[in-house]
Design an enzyme around this catalytic site. Sequence first.
Site, PDB file in Angstrom:
ATOM      1  N   ASP A   1       0.849  -1.181   0.000  1.00  0.00           N
ATOM      2  CA  ASP A   1       0.000   0.000   0.000  1.00  0.00           C
ATOM      3  C   ASP A   1       0.894   1.244   0.000  1.00  0.00           C
ATOM      4  O   ASP A   1       1.720   1.414   0.908  1.00  0.00           O
ATOM      5  CB  ASP A   1      -0.885   0.000   1.247  1.00  0.00           C
TER       6      ASP A   1
ATOM      7  N   GLU B   1      29.579   6.876   7.197  1.00  0.00           N
ATOM      8  CA  GLU B   1      29.645   5.437   7.404  1.00  0.00           C
ATOM      9  C   GLU B   1      29.643   4.739   6.051  1.00  0.00           C
ATOM     10  O   GLU B   1      29.336   3.560   5.953  1.00  0.00           O
ATOM     11  CB  GLU B   1      28.499   4.946   8.288  1.00  0.00           C
TER      12      GLU B   1
ATOM     13  N   CYS C   1      25.378   7.211  12.245  1.00  0.00           N
ATOM     14  CA  CYS C   1      24.833   8.497  11.799  1.00  0.00           C
ATOM     15  C   CYS C   1      25.252   9.675  12.671  1.00  0.00           C
ATOM     16  O   CYS C   1      24.837  10.810  12.419  1.00  0.00           O
ATOM     17  CB  CYS C   1      23.310   8.413  11.739  1.00  0.00           C
TER      18      CYS C   1
ATOM     19  N   THR D   1      13.786   2.985   3.053  1.00  0.00           N
ATOM     20  CA  THR D   1      14.504   3.985   3.850  1.00  0.00           C
ATOM     21  C   THR D   1      15.916   4.201   3.327  1.00  0.00           C
ATOM     22  O   THR D   1      16.796   4.639   4.060  1.00  0.00           O
ATOM     23  CB  THR D   1      14.553   3.589   5.338  1.00  0.00           C
TER      24      THR D   1
ATOM     25  N   SER E   1      15.794  -0.784  16.804  1.00  0.00           N
ATOM     26  CA  SER E   1      16.464   0.478  16.525  1.00  0.00           C
ATOM     27  C   SER E   1      15.563   1.666  16.830  1.00  0.00           C
ATOM     28  O   SER E   1      15.994   2.660  17.420  1.00  0.00           O
ATOM     29  CB  SER E   1      16.918   0.519  15.061  1.00  0.00           C
TER      30      SER E   1
ATOM     31  N   HIS F   1      17.725  13.516  14.037  1.00  0.00           N
ATOM     32  CA  HIS F   1      18.238  12.606  13.023  1.00  0.00           C
ATOM     33  C   HIS F   1      17.047  11.901  12.383  1.00  0.00           C
ATOM     34  O   HIS F   1      16.146  11.421  13.074  1.00  0.00           O
ATOM     35  CB  HIS F   1      19.180  11.572  13.645  1.00  0.00           C
TER      36      HIS F   1
ATOM     37  N   LYS G   1       7.474  10.817  15.871  1.00  0.00           N
ATOM     38  CA  LYS G   1       7.491   9.944  17.044  1.00  0.00           C
ATOM     39  C   LYS G   1       8.300  10.575  18.167  1.00  0.00           C
ATOM     40  O   LYS G   1       7.928  10.489  19.347  1.00  0.00           O
ATOM     41  CB  LYS G   1       8.078   8.585  16.674  1.00  0.00           C
TER      42      LYS G   1
ATOM     43  N   ASN H   1      17.151   8.701   3.456  1.00  0.00           N
ATOM     44  CA  ASN H   1      18.114   8.702   4.551  1.00  0.00           C
ATOM     45  C   ASN H   1      19.515   9.023   4.041  1.00  0.00           C
ATOM     46  O   ASN H   1      20.025   8.353   3.150  1.00  0.00           O
ATOM     47  CB  ASN H   1      18.119   7.326   5.238  1.00  0.00           C
TER      48      ASN H   1
ATOM     49  N   SER I   1      23.461   4.674  15.529  1.00  0.00           N
ATOM     50  CA  SER I   1      23.237   3.314  16.029  1.00  0.00           C
ATOM     51  C   SER I   1      24.519   2.681  16.515  1.00  0.00           C
ATOM     52  O   SER I   1      25.620   2.996  16.058  1.00  0.00           O
ATOM     53  CB  SER I   1      22.623   2.459  14.915  1.00  0.00           C
TER      54      SER I   1
END
Length: 389
Positions: A29, A79, A111, A152, A201, A233, A242, A275, A308
């Site tokens: 979707d 990275e 990151c 992503t 994560s 970030h 969020k 990203n 991370s």
Amino acid sequence: MNIGIDKIGFYTPDQYVDMEKLAEIRGVDPAKYTIGIGQEKMAVAPLHEDAVSMGANAALSILDGEDREKIDLVLFGTESGVDHSKSGAVWVHHLTGIQENACSFELKQACYGATAGIKMAMGHIALNPDSKVLVIGADIAKYGLNTTGEPTQGAGAVAMVLSSDPHIFALDNDSAALTKDISDFWRPLYSDFAFVDGKYSNESYLSFLKAVWGVYKEKTQRDLKDFEALCFHLPYTKMAKKAILTLTEEANEEDAERLMSHYQNSIVYNKQVGNVYTGALYLSLLSLLEQGPELKEGSRIGLFSYGSGAVGEFFSGVVQADYKHYINKENNESLLNTRRELTTDEYEAISEKALPKDGSNIEINNDQVVEGRAYLAAIQDNLRKYAIK
């Protein structure tokens, strides 16, 4: 003495995939990509573009003769390094024509790398007030075709000139940080693609945010009311929503509405690129400054950096008077609006191409390269050859 961002530039490849069309091909979707993770387009890097060339191009978009003479430190956060020994900073130093009496090196912590560069730059300028520092965050996020991480992905670079008495954004020495040895995301030396435990994560990101925000409040006696906006970030843009909801669980309505309003402006560019790992936080800051209404001088912006593995840090700065005169909104919008949309077949063909790993020589087609931009021209005798068209 104020220390902070005097110039900020951005670069992304001139081709992208439409996320709605990718979702349809993948049998998903489209709302899962456009609303669920908040992405509209995904930049795709061709073979002749890597972290070095993108970092150089971001820097070339902002540097002038005075910068090239005064920059004495080049810090490259990535990275997506291209050599186990030689840093991307050395190539960028050469490609941008910075004076030779400068120190150049690379920084790595997922990151968080560009933030590490900014912190190091602030210390350097405090000791050497007349110097300038070039800080770059450049990356290509790759998880592979038909993987859960595919939507992503992204590619791009942000370059910043830090100095005393900055024109855009003065940084405060007010940070709170946290380091824990966890395995939420990683990429072994033998793999072209990253591995990620997505649910873990996301949980770790928010856990680190709450922890460093708590320490920051205690150290500074500041609260949400003291911030005009927050930038985060962004592995995908929904992550910032969020984060804001996490921090505003017990906030008053006025603070929550103000921060969420600025959130919409801070994700405009990231929604169209995907990203960019080390550059993602600073692309969000750039988006806020260019796409939002002009902020009052002294408006405080909070910044949350997360790498991370994991390192998290919350810090802040204040916008400077007339900062809108020192950013390149038209240039950055043109960069995004003139890109070419790839078909799914073209995107998949590009994604499956790779540079040789057996020491073979290769000349790379540069027909797509725009004049004045840096690119990877060849690999000869195990050496990468960069050029500017």
